[in-house]
Motif scaffolding. Structure first.
Motif: not given
Length: 122
Positions: A17, A66, A83-84, A86
């Motif tokens: 994050s 996210r 967050e999360s 990629k």
């Protein structure tokens, strides 16, 4: 002088994050829609999220669930909690301001910050 300054970018691992900040000066941010955008190398600038003066929020499908946009009018600052993360979130992230209705179309925005780099990599 209207100015927007982004901060908080950096490198994160996939699943990690980051929180970006957009500090406004020269105008009261509370009266405007503030948008977040990103641009990856070789790609067009795309809308990520925006927050209206009434605190309603909007997200691109790619980040929904996210990312969370919020604002602190007392600090004249808008945040983007990511967050999360990629690898495909890697880009330069920009904030921008516009009047009236919310939008995540970058063509509708008037003032832009200089951007902050976000890199998601293991």
């Amino acid at each position: 002088q209207v100015q927007l300054v982004e901060s908080g970018g950096g490198t994160a691992q996939p699943g990690g994050s980051l929180r970006l900040s957009c500090l406004a000066s020269g105008f009261a941010l509370e009266y405007y829609t503030i948008g977040w955008f990103r641009q990856a190398p070789g790609k067009e600038r795309e809308g990520v999220s925006c927050i209206h003066r009434n605190f309603s929020t909007y997200y691109a499908d790619s980040v929904k669930g996210r990312f969370t946009v919020s604002r602190d009018n007392a600090k004249n600052t808008v945040y983007l909690q990511m967050e999360s993360l990629k690898p495909e979130d890697t880009a330069v992230y920009y904030c921008a301001s516009k009047s009236f209705s919310p939008s995540i179309d970058p063509r509708h925005y008037d003032y832009w910050g200089q951007g902050t780099q976000v890199t998601v990599s293991s």
